[in-house]
Design a protein around this motif. Structure first.
Motif, PDB file in Angstrom:
ATOM      1  N   ILE A  13     -50.493  39.460  40.149  1.00  0.00           N
ATOM      2  CA  ILE A  13     -49.856  40.532  40.919  1.00  0.00           C
ATOM      3  C   ILE A  13     -48.852  41.278  40.050  1.00  0.00           C
ATOM      4  O   ILE A  13     -48.785  42.520  40.078  1.00  0.00           O
ATOM      5  CB  ILE A  13     -49.191  39.959  42.182  1.00  0.00           C
ATOM      6  N   ASN A  14     -48.080  40.546  39.260  1.00  0.00           N
ATOM      7  CA  ASN A  14     -47.108  41.195  38.372  1.00  0.00           C
ATOM      8  C   ASN A  14     -47.794  42.088  37.343  1.00  0.00           C
ATOM      9  O   ASN A  14     -47.310  43.172  37.025  1.00  0.00           O
ATOM     10  CB  ASN A  14     -46.251  40.147  37.668  1.00  0.00           C
ATOM     11  N   LYS A  15     -48.919  41.627  36.840  1.00  0.00           N
ATOM     12  CA  LYS A  15     -49.690  42.412  35.870  1.00  0.00           C
ATOM     13  C   LYS A  15     -50.181  43.713  36.513  1.00  0.00           C
ATOM     14  O   LYS A  15     -50.065  44.796  35.927  1.00  0.00           O
ATOM     15  CB  LYS A  15     -50.865  41.577  35.378  1.00  0.00           C
ATOM     16  N   ARG A  16     -50.728  43.596  37.720  1.00  0.00           N
ATOM     17  CA  ARG A  16     -51.205  44.774  38.443  1.00  0.00           C
ATOM     18  C   ARG A  16     -50.074  45.763  38.707  1.00  0.00           C
ATOM     19  O   ARG A  16     -50.204  46.969  38.462  1.00  0.00           O
ATOM     20  CB  ARG A  16     -51.825  44.325  39.779  1.00  0.00           C
ATOM     21  N   ASN A  17     -48.940  45.258  39.172  1.00  0.00           N
ATOM     22  CA  ASN A  17     -47.802  46.128  39.476  1.00  0.00           C
ATOM     23  C   ASN A  17     -47.229  46.773  38.224  1.00  0.00           C
ATOM     24  O   ASN A  17     -46.817  47.930  38.250  1.00  0.00           O
ATOM     25  CB  ASN A  17     -46.715  45.344  40.206  1.00  0.00           C
ATOM     26  N   ARG A  18     -47.209  46.019  37.114  1.00  0.00           N
ATOM     27  CA  ARG A  18     -46.685  46.567  35.866  1.00  0.00           C
ATOM     28  C   ARG A  18     -47.523  47.745  35.398  1.00  0.00           C
ATOM     29  O   ARG A  18     -46.997  48.781  34.975  1.00  0.00           O
ATOM     30  CB  ARG A  18     -46.665  45.480  34.793  1.00  0.00           C
ATOM     31  N   LEU A  19     -48.846  47.619  35.510  1.00  0.00           N
ATOM     32  CA  LEU A  19     -49.725  48.719  35.110  1.00  0.00           C
ATOM     33  C   LEU A  19     -49.545  49.936  36.018  1.00  0.00           C
ATOM     34  O   LEU A  19     -49.536  51.077  35.549  1.00  0.00           O
ATOM     35  CB  LEU A  19     -51.186  48.258  35.114  1.00  0.00           C
ATOM     36  N   ARG A  20     -49.399  49.684  37.310  1.00  0.00           N
ATOM     37  CA  ARG A  20     -49.189  50.792  38.255  1.00  0.00           C
ATOM     38  C   ARG A  20     -47.871  51.495  37.958  1.00  0.00           C
ATOM     39  O   ARG A  20     -47.809  52.729  37.901  1.00  0.00           O
ATOM     40  CB  ARG A  20     -49.199  50.262  39.686  1.00  0.00           C
ATOM     41  N   ASN A  21     -46.814  50.716  37.742  1.00  0.00           N
ATOM     42  CA  ASN A  21     -45.504  51.297  37.450  1.00  0.00           C
ATOM     43  C   ASN A  21     -45.544  52.099  36.160  1.00  0.00           C
ATOM     44  O   ASN A  21     -44.981  53.196  36.076  1.00  0.00           O
ATOM     45  CB  ASN A  21     -44.444  50.197  37.324  1.00  0.00           C
ATOM     46  N   ARG A  22     -46.219  51.552  35.152  1.00  0.00           N
ATOM     47  CA  ARG A  22     -46.300  52.228  33.862  1.00  0.00           C
ATOM     48  C   ARG A  22     -47.042  53.554  33.991  1.00  0.00           C
ATOM     49  O   ARG A  22     -46.660  54.547  33.364  1.00  0.00           O
ATOM     50  CB  ARG A  22     -46.989  51.318  32.847  1.00  0.00           C
ATOM     51  N   PHE A  23     -48.091  53.584  34.812  1.00  0.00           N
ATOM     52  CA  PHE A  23     -48.830  54.826  35.020  1.00  0.00           C
ATOM     53  C   PHE A  23     -47.916  55.910  35.594  1.00  0.00           C
ATOM     54  O   PHE A  23     -47.870  57.036  35.085  1.00  0.00           O
ATOM     55  CB  PHE A  23     -50.017  54.602  35.956  1.00  0.00           C
ATOM     56  N   TYR A  24     -47.181  55.586  36.659  1.00  0.00           N
ATOM     57  CA  TYR A  24     -46.333  56.588  37.290  1.00  0.00           C
ATOM     58  C   TYR A  24     -45.220  57.047  36.353  1.00  0.00           C
ATOM     59  O   TYR A  24     -44.971  58.246  36.209  1.00  0.00           O
ATOM     60  CB  TYR A  24     -45.725  56.045  38.590  1.00  0.00           C
ATOM     61  N   THR A  69     -41.795  56.869  44.644  1.00  0.00           N
ATOM     62  CA  THR A  69     -40.676  56.439  45.482  1.00  0.00           C
ATOM     63  C   THR A  69     -41.185  55.663  46.687  1.00  0.00           C
ATOM     64  O   THR A  69     -40.607  54.647  47.074  1.00  0.00           O
ATOM     65  CB  THR A  69     -39.865  57.662  45.949  1.00  0.00           C
ATOM     66  N   LYS A  70     -42.277  56.122  47.252  1.00  0.00           N
ATOM     67  CA  LYS A  70     -42.861  55.442  48.408  1.00  0.00           C
ATOM     68  C   LYS A  70     -43.332  54.032  48.046  1.00  0.00           C
ATOM     69  O   LYS A  70     -43.270  53.121  48.869  1.00  0.00           O
ATOM     70  CB  LYS A  70     -44.034  56.272  48.938  1.00  0.00           C
ATOM     71  N   LYS A  71     -43.759  53.851  46.794  1.00  0.00           N
ATOM     72  CA  LYS A  71     -44.253  52.548  46.346  1.00  0.00           C
ATOM     73  C   LYS A  71     -43.169  51.737  45.625  1.00  0.00           C
ATOM     74  O   LYS A  71     -43.466  50.756  44.957  1.00  0.00           O
ATOM     75  CB  LYS A  71     -45.451  52.743  45.405  1.00  0.00           C
ATOM     76  N   ASN A  72     -41.921  52.156  45.746  1.00  0.00           N
ATOM     77  CA  ASN A  72     -40.763  51.472  45.154  1.00  0.00           C
ATOM     78  C   ASN A  72     -40.816  51.387  43.633  1.00  0.00           C
ATOM     79  O   ASN A  72     -40.316  50.444  43.034  1.00  0.00           O
ATOM     80  CB  ASN A  72     -40.575  50.070  45.743  1.00  0.00           C
ATOM     81  N   ILE A  73     -41.391  52.392  43.005  1.00  0.00           N
ATOM     82  CA  ILE A  73     -41.384  52.461  41.544  1.00  0.00           C
ATOM     83  C   ILE A  73     -40.119  53.179  41.081  1.00  0.00           C
ATOM     84  O   ILE A  73     -39.475  52.770  40.122  1.00  0.00           O
ATOM     85  CB  ILE A  73     -42.653  53.169  41.029  1.00  0.00           C
ATOM     86  N   PHE A  74     -39.761  54.251  41.780  1.00  0.00           N
ATOM     87  CA  PHE A  74     -38.527  54.972  41.525  1.00  0.00           C
ATOM     88  C   PHE A  74     -37.587  54.772  42.712  1.00  0.00           C
ATOM     89  O   PHE A  74     -38.032  54.705  43.853  1.00  0.00           O
ATOM     90  CB  PHE A  74     -38.782  56.486  41.389  1.00  0.00           C
ATOM     91  N   HIS A  75     -36.298  54.703  42.426  1.00  0.00           N
ATOM     92  CA  HIS A  75     -35.310  54.687  43.500  1.00  0.00           C
ATOM     93  C   HIS A  75     -35.255  56.088  44.091  1.00  0.00           C
ATOM     94  O   HIS A  75     -35.491  57.080  43.384  1.00  0.00           O
ATOM     95  CB  HIS A  75     -33.947  54.279  42.934  1.00  0.00           C
ATOM     96  N   LYS A  76     -34.962  56.187  45.384  1.00  0.00           N
ATOM     97  CA  LYS A  76     -35.010  57.497  46.037  1.00  0.00           C
ATOM     98  C   LYS A  76     -34.008  58.480  45.448  1.00  0.00           C
ATOM     99  O   LYS A  76     -34.306  59.669  45.316  1.00  0.00           O
ATOM    100  CB  LYS A  76     -34.812  57.358  47.542  1.00  0.00           C
TER     101      LYS A  76
END
Length: 93
Positions: A13-24, A69-76
């Motif tokens: 899960i951490n790997k998946r989230n890290r890739l998603r965060n890096r993309f954004y 922001t909706k996916k909690n990658i960036f703070h609002k």
């Protein structure tokens, strides 16, 4: 290395989230560079195509910031601050 099933799952899960965060995050940085490049072209040439191009890029940046922001990658507040600064640069051009 993980010793149990839940720890292995958390690693995935951490790997998946890290890739998603890096993309954004990287997409926003890259598009911001394109935005400033188009803005510089507009300042030099006063060509309306460059301004329209920068407006479209700005809309894409807004979209990515809002989705992140909706996916909690960036703070609002971070997203709001970036959007505000970029719109100010466009307005001053």
């Amino acid at each position: 290395m993980a010793n149990n099933k839940s720890a292995k799952k958390r690693i995935e899960i951490n790997k998946r989230n890290r890739l998603r965060n890096r993309f954004y995050k990287s997409s926003v940085k890259t598009l911001t560079k394109f935005f400033f490049k188009d803005l510089e072209d507009y300042k030099i040439s006063k060509n309306e195509d460059s301004k329209e191009k920068s407006k479209k890029t700005l809309q894409t940046i807004y979209s990515l910031l809002d989705k992140g922001t909706k996916k909690n990658i960036f703070h609002k507040n971070t997203a709001a601050r970036r959007k505000s600064k970029l719109s100010m640069y466009l307005k001053l051009a």
